[in-house]
Each structure stands twice: as C-alpha cells, then as structure tokens.
Design an enzyme around this catalytic site. Structure first.
Site, PDB file in Angstrom:
ATOM      1  N   LYS A 106      31.371  42.338  32.196  1.00  0.00           N
ATOM      2  CA  LYS A 106      32.669  43.026  32.295  1.00  0.00           C
ATOM      3  C   LYS A 106      33.758  42.003  32.564  1.00  0.00           C
ATOM      4  CE  LYS A 106      33.150  42.549  37.009  1.00  0.00           C
ATOM      5  NZ  LYS A 106      34.086  41.640  37.670  1.00  0.00           N
TER       6      LYS A 106
ATOM      7  N   PRO B  83      26.264  34.154  33.174  1.00  0.00           N
ATOM      8  CA  PRO B  83      25.968  33.238  34.289  1.00  0.00           C
ATOM      9  C   PRO B  83      26.204  33.905  35.645  1.00  0.00           C
ATOM     10  CG  PRO B  83      27.720  32.369  32.853  1.00  0.00           C
ATOM     11  CD  PRO B  83      27.459  33.777  32.422  1.00  0.00           C
TER      12      PRO B  83
ATOM     13  N   GLY C  21      27.327  40.168  36.136  1.00  0.00           N
ATOM     14  CA  GLY C  21      26.007  40.089  35.506  1.00  0.00           C
ATOM     15  C   GLY C  21      24.900  40.779  36.289  1.00  0.00           C
TER      16      GLY C  21
ATOM     17  N   ASP D   7      29.973  46.494  42.387  1.00  0.00           N
ATOM     18  CA  ASP D   7      30.295  46.448  40.957  1.00  0.00           C
ATOM     19  C   ASP D   7      29.272  47.175  40.096  1.00  0.00           C
ATOM     20  OD1 ASP D   7      32.684  45.174  40.939  1.00  0.00           O
ATOM     21  OD2 ASP D   7      31.913  43.221  40.319  1.00  0.00           O
TER      22      ASP D   7
END
Ligand code: C5P
Length: 308
Positions: free
Chosen positions: A25, A108, A115, A150
């Site tokens: 995102k 990463p 991620g 998140d």
C-alpha cells in the site's frame, strides 16, 4: 459486507486456488493527529493498495501453523504477522484445523508499504476460506485490528480512509475511487529501512509540533473528497516526513532533485523509507530511474506499478 460481495466488487477475484496476492500500500494522505493514552497515535489517512506485492499460499494441514518464505531475511517465528494472524483467527473461531503457509516476498521490511500487515490480512482471508467462512467482513476486521494497526486496510482490496490508530477503515466513495483506481505509481526505496516505532517516537519527541489538529485533518480530507474530479496529487500529504527527513536527508534531497528535473512531486509512504511519485501514462521511466539510482545507488528498489 459478505466476503463473496467483497471479492465481486474487486473486479477479478484475487483467489487462485489457495494463493492470494498480498498487495503493498501507499499512504496518499497521512495526518497524525495526536498521541493516545495507549502509546499509539491517532491518525487520519487515505491508503491505497497497489497491484504489486507479495503472494501467500495456504494449504490445510494438521492442527498448527507453519510458515516458509523465499526471503531468508524474513523471521519465521511466532513474531511473524502471518502466524500471529493465524493464531488470532483460530482463537476467535472454533475451527480446529491448521495450515502450512508459503510466502513469496517482494515488499521489503521497514518500507512503509505495509508488507507484513498485508501478508497477515491475506492469511486471515485464506484461513477464512479454508475453514468454511466462519467470519463475515466485520468479523475479519475485528481480528485484523488486533494483529496490527495497518492490517485492516488490506481486507477491503480498495482505497480506504483510516482512522483511530489505523484499524477503523471505510472505503472511499465510489467517485473518489474512480479518481484513484489504476493511477500509475512509481515506488522508490533506498537501501535502508525506517522502523515504524522509531519514526512515531521521533514525531512524539517534537510534540505537538508535528501533529495536525483533528478537525484540520478532517477538513483537508473533506476538501479533496468534496472537490469532484480532484486528482490524487492534490491529496498528497504525510506528517511523518518531517521527523524522518530530518534523520535521513537522502530522502528529501532526491525528492527535490526529481522535482527540479522532472516536475515530479514525490512523497514518502507511511513512516518510510519508501517514497513514491504519481506518474503520467506517457512519462518515460528511464531518466527518472537513472536519477534515483545515481542518488541512492544500486541497492535502491524501483517499481513502476498502479493503484489496484
Ligand atoms: O500496530 P503496529 O504494531 O503495526 O505498530 C507498530 C508501532 O508503530 C507501534 O508499536 C507504535 O510505536 C507505532 N504506531 C503508533 N501509532 C499508530 C500506529 C503505529 O504510534 N497509529
């Protein structure tokens, strides 16, 4: 919204057998509005998933959970958010099964691209499928909120407005989505990472300087949402840039250079270190990528992608 509806509204369903994309995102807008009693920060953000990211495969197996990953740097212990999400799913359901996860990593760590949270959200969606859909979308959101700030945003598969510490999400309006969907995004990340807890602590150390008053933040977002046809570039804002740029001047130095050479207004995503720029359809990547690699060296990651 039922999960079936959720997949229908996403266009092409991301589920292929038991493999699910776990998109990166970007935060197009991120206003941190203050520190909470629990140590987290309240924020108002617009986050958009991209068509680029990790992928997670799940296979039903036994009663516990196992994880493998093609990136040896990724920790595979219980601290991994995929396994934490899986345990949270099991604790919240009366499903007695287990699963073997296989993660293919492209996003990463310490990148501001969400991620690990996206991998965890995909784990929840996969397990829900394997277990016969014991949870609706709201049930999965409740589990995701406990896994990470998140994590919830990734369950909707579309741009969302985030509130609270990030766990309260709602999709942007259909009209706003039409303005964001498919826009070209160039991601560029230097060879170093920025740990999210460090970035928030640095912001807090300057308090109240770096916080945006909650009503001001809402007004900024409302102004964009209410301006029919306003481009995504008019929305861009990130409270985390000030503290992170002060410590890592290589980030603003390159953004300034890109602006001078190409007229591109780049931003940082989340707490960094990834920056992004919204590119026109005909913009040639070559000279921009050369400038990024010249500034940040061969370890820089450069990805030409789109909002999902
Ligand atoms: O929720 P999550 O574990 O992803 O957050 C990582 C860290 O980032 C938190 O421990 C906290 O230091 C910081 N954070 C925050 N406010 C948020 C989200 C994260 O202070 N809204």
């Amino acid at each position: 919204m039922a999960q079936g509806e959720f997949f229908e509204t996403m266009g092409s369903p991301p589920l292929t057998a038991l493999t699910l994309q776990a998109p990166a995102k970007i935060n197009l807008f991120l206003a941190v509005t203050g520190r909470r009693d629990d140590g987290y920060h309240d924020l108002l953000s617009v986050a958009a998933p991209l068509v680029w990211g990790d992928s997670l495969e799940a296979e039903e197996a036994g009663e516990g959970f196992a994880l493998s990953c093609d990136d040896p740097e990724v920790p595979l212990g219980p601290e991994n958010l995929v396994l934490r999400a899986a345990e949270a799913f099991k604790a919240a359901s009366n499903w007695g099964g287990g699963a073997r996860f296989s993660l293919r990593k492209k996003i990463p760590m310490g990148a501001g691209l969400g991620g690990a949270s996206s991998d965890a959200a995909s784990a929840l969606l996969l397990l829900n499928q394997i277990a016969g859909s014991p949870f609706d979308a709201a049930g999965l959101q409740a589990i995701a909120a406990g896994v990470g700030s998140d994590c919830s945003l990734f369950l909707s598969g579309a741009p969302v407005v985030m509130r609270g510490r990030g766990e309260r999400v709602e999709r942007v309006s259909r009209e706003a989505y039409a303005r964001l969907r498919g826009i070209r995004v160039l991601l560029f990340k230097p060879g170093f990472a920025v740990p999210t807890p460090w970035a928030y602590a640095r912001l807090a150390a300057e308090a109240p300087r770096g916080y945006v008053a909650p009503n001001r933040a809402e007004a900024m977002l409302e102004a964009w949402l209410g301006k029919t046809g306003a481009g995504a570039e008019e929305l861009l804002f990130n409270s985390m840039e000030r503290p992170v740029f002060a410590k890592f001047p290589a980030l603003p130095a390159l953004l300034q250079l890109l602006y001078e050479r190409f007229g591109i207004a780049g931003r940082m995503s989340g707490s960094g270190s990834t920056c992004f720029a919204l590119l026109g359809e005909t913009t040639a990547l070559g000279p921009i990528e050369a400038t990024i690699r010249d500034a940040w060296g061969p370890s820089a990651l450069v990805v030409d992608t789109r909002v999902a």
